[in-house]
Write a protein that holds these residues in place. Structure first.
Motif, PDB file in Angstrom:
ATOM      1  N   GLN A 175      83.704  40.034 132.639  1.00  0.00           N
ATOM      2  CA  GLN A 175      84.491  40.135 133.866  1.00  0.00           C
ATOM      3  C   GLN A 175      84.463  38.830 134.643  1.00  0.00           C
ATOM      4  OE1 GLN A 175      82.340  42.313 132.533  1.00  0.00           O
ATOM      5  NE2 GLN A 175      82.425  44.309 133.555  1.00  0.00           N
ATOM      6  N   THR A 176      83.293  38.187 134.693  1.00  0.00           N
ATOM      7  CA  THR A 176      83.178  36.937 135.449  1.00  0.00           C
ATOM      8  C   THR A 176      83.997  35.828 134.811  1.00  0.00           C
ATOM      9  OG1 THR A 176      80.927  37.605 136.073  1.00  0.00           O
ATOM     10  CG2 THR A 176      81.530  35.305 136.427  1.00  0.00           C
ATOM     11  N   ALA A 177      84.027  35.771 133.483  1.00  0.00           N
ATOM     12  CA  ALA A 177      84.825  34.749 132.795  1.00  0.00           C
ATOM     13  C   ALA A 177      86.313  34.928 133.072  1.00  0.00           C
ATOM     14  CB  ALA A 177      84.541  34.804 131.296  1.00  0.00           C
ATOM     15  N   ILE A 178      86.791  36.164 133.111  1.00  0.00           N
ATOM     16  CA  ILE A 178      88.206  36.416 133.402  1.00  0.00           C
ATOM     17  C   ILE A 178      88.525  36.054 134.849  1.00  0.00           C
ATOM     18  CG2 ILE A 178      89.982  38.193 133.551  1.00  0.00           C
ATOM     19  CD1 ILE A 178      88.589  39.652 131.278  1.00  0.00           C
ATOM     20  N   ARG A 216      89.342  43.236 129.958  1.00  0.00           N
ATOM     21  CA  ARG A 216      87.916  43.457 129.697  1.00  0.00           C
ATOM     22  C   ARG A 216      87.707  44.200 128.388  1.00  0.00           C
ATOM     23  NH1 ARG A 216      84.096  47.637 130.562  1.00  0.00           N
ATOM     24  NH2 ARG A 216      85.892  48.993 130.901  1.00  0.00           N
ATOM     25  N   VAL A 217      88.528  45.211 128.129  1.00  0.00           N
ATOM     26  CA  VAL A 217      88.385  45.999 126.905  1.00  0.00           C
ATOM     27  C   VAL A 217      88.731  45.164 125.677  1.00  0.00           C
ATOM     28  CG1 VAL A 217      89.188  48.059 125.686  1.00  0.00           C
ATOM     29  CG2 VAL A 217      88.831  48.134 128.156  1.00  0.00           C
ATOM     30  N   ASP A 218      89.765  44.323 125.776  1.00  0.00           N
ATOM     31  CA  ASP A 218      90.123  43.447 124.652  1.00  0.00           C
ATOM     32  C   ASP A 218      88.954  42.547 124.275  1.00  0.00           C
ATOM     33  OD1 ASP A 218      92.722  44.464 124.588  1.00  0.00           O
ATOM     34  OD2 ASP A 218      93.400  43.014 126.080  1.00  0.00           O
ATOM     35  N   ALA A 282      90.107  41.951 134.620  1.00  0.00           N
ATOM     36  CA  ALA A 282      88.646  41.912 134.571  1.00  0.00           C
ATOM     37  C   ALA A 282      88.032  43.305 134.688  1.00  0.00           C
ATOM     38  CB  ALA A 282      88.109  41.005 135.688  1.00  0.00           C
ATOM     39  N   HIS A 283      88.635  44.181 135.492  1.00  0.00           N
ATOM     40  CA  HIS A 283      88.074  45.514 135.713  1.00  0.00           C
ATOM     41  C   HIS A 283      88.814  46.605 134.946  1.00  0.00           C
ATOM     42  CE1 HIS A 283      85.658  43.635 138.749  1.00  0.00           C
ATOM     43  NE2 HIS A 283      86.695  43.343 139.512  1.00  0.00           N
ATOM     44  N   PHE A 284      89.677  46.216 134.019  1.00  0.00           N
ATOM     45  CA  PHE A 284      90.517  47.178 133.315  1.00  0.00           C
ATOM     46  C   PHE A 284      89.658  48.205 132.568  1.00  0.00           C
ATOM     47  CE2 PHE A 284      92.994  48.614 129.635  1.00  0.00           C
ATOM     48  CZ  PHE A 284      94.162  49.009 130.256  1.00  0.00           C
TER      49      PHE A 284
END
Length: 442
Positions: A175-178, A216-218, A282-284
């Motif tokens: 999440q942080t990277a996105i 995030r899921v990808d 990021a939060h998907f």
């Protein structure tokens, strides 16, 4: 099926038995080379890593001879009326292990593993009674493993972490990277540190290109598979990898933190359309981005579950949309989305909404219920006082409204998913032009 039945089969049928059917027979006849692995995990990242790790059993130089899984137990909700239970949560890695025919061990309920003992290898594996695991592999387990558990394995434990350590230690590196718009991320295989998270010696690393639009899921799925393949290579050459391991530079270490629903609130005063999309990516699948909506004397919390970034191939629903304040709900008949202008001139197309206390609804249903004719409601960053008028929108200092041409061409970029990619945009644009041409010819 026993060894006598296997002996009666022809070589043709014996070689074509699926691996998960003949695994126990092969281990009873002759234990395979490699390590007996106990895998610790919970989510999508660990389930993808488990899939890749299990394939290492059948490699020419197997680093894994046998694998079993440890994960938290499923959670149930008890219905007192008929005394029935309902499953409300189950670890993804548990379902994946069941599909792969891998034995699953559950930790105690409550999440504490301080008094938990490492189990023995399953008797069906063919290693005999009281057989111990050689090494532990951890991937997004979510609990701190004390020194006692690490020492229970002869080869200690290794950890798969979805970042290029020492960057992004902690629970949310993806999440942080996105959110930080990084161009690259990666996977690290490291030794488990007995006192700190993600601070062990680095055994191997692989970089990964982060494409715009990946959720995030990808990333959890793809990085998990990449990490599982890397772990197989490490286990095949474990002694060499440990001799050449790299100590992490503490000066370059960065930490991540857990995100809450407050981190997914849209700030219309300073967030661009791309900022909102990065927050959504990021939060998907975990937290939906949300905002406040005032309807008469009520302030509602509205979650946006299906969001798309409007590109230059999407005509705005209002020609003068730049005159509307950011967060305005723009609609048009027969369009299945609601358009939201943003501070920099970008636009968001939202097709899924969940209003607090209501069932999820699509864009048409939301527009029919909350957007009236000749009135344009606005999403709000802060919850206003219901007894007073809604305060005016405050633009940042030195703000300059973008021109129409600059705003339309602002996001002429390809995205990762075909759903919001340029191919679909071009196709829709071409179909619209053909329809207009046919109407003129008629």
């Amino acid at each position: 099926m026993t060894l006598s039945v296997l002996a009666r089969l022809s070589p043709f049928h014996r070689t074509r038995l699926t691996p998960w059917l003949c695994r126990g027979l092969q281990q009873q006849a002759a234990p395979r080379k490699g390590l007996k692995v106990l895998f610790f995990g919970t989510d999508e990242f660990s389930s993808s890593a488990l899939t890749a790790l299990s394939k290492g059993i059948y490699a020419e130089n197997p680093g894994v001879a046998h694998i079993e899984v440890v994960c938290p137990p499923p959670r149930y909700k008890v219905r007192t009326i008929k005394e029935k239970t309902k499953l409300i949560w189950k670890a993804r890695v548990s379902s994946r292990a069941t599909n792969l025919g891998i034995h699953v061990h559950n930790t105690p309920e409550g999440g504490s593993i301080q008094n938990w003992e490492v189990p023995n290898v399953d008797l069906k594996a063919g290693y005999g009674a009281n057989a111990r695991f050689d090494i532990g592999v951890v991937a997004s387990f979510g609990a701190f493993l004390p020194q006692r558990i690490i020492d229970s394995f002869p080869q200690k434990m290794i950890n798969l972490h979805p970042s290029l350590l020492p960057k992004y230690r902690g629970p949310t590196p993806i999440q942080t990277a996105i959110l930080n718009n990084d161009s690259h991320t990666g996977v690290t295989v490291q030794e488990v540190h007995p006192k700190r998270y993600d601070a062990g010696n680095i055994l191997a690393q692989v970089p990964f290109e982060l494409k715009l639009g990946m959720t995030r899921v990808d990333l959890m799925t793809q990085l998990g598979h990449l990490g599982g393949e890397l772990a197989v290579r490490v286990l095949q050459n474990l002694e060499y990898m440990r001799k050449n391991s790299i100590v992490q530079n503490e000066e370059e270490a960065t930490l991540t933190r857990m995100f809450t629903s407050g981190d997914a609130k849209i700030r219309w005063e300073d967030m661009t359309a791309m900022d909102v999309m990065r927050m959504h990516w990021a939060h998907f699948g975990h937290i939906a981005v949300w905002s406040f909506l005032r309807v008469k004397n009520k302030v509602l919390t509205v979650k946006m579950t299906d969001i798309e970034l409007a590109t230059s191939f999407d005509d705005p629903l209002e020609d003068d949309y730049l005159s509307f304040r950011p967060g305005s709900c723009l609609r048009k008949r027969k369009y299945n989305y609601v358009e939201f202008p943003c501070i920099e001139g970008g636009r968001l197309h939202v097709r899924g909404f969940t209003v607090e206390g209501k069932q999820p609804r699509d864009g048409l249903q939301f527009a029919a219920g909350y957007i009236k004719k000749n009135k344009t409601p606005c999403m709000l960053t802060l919850s206003p006082d219901c007894k007073r008028p809604t305060p005016n929108f405050v633009y940042p200092e030195e703000y300059k409204r973008p021109s129409h041409m600059a705003a339309v061409k602002l996001y002429d970029i390809p995205l990762y998913h075909s759903k919001s990619g340029l191919v679909r945009k071009l196709k829709l644009k071409a179909e619209a032009e053909e329809a207009k041409a046919s109407e003129k010819s008629d």
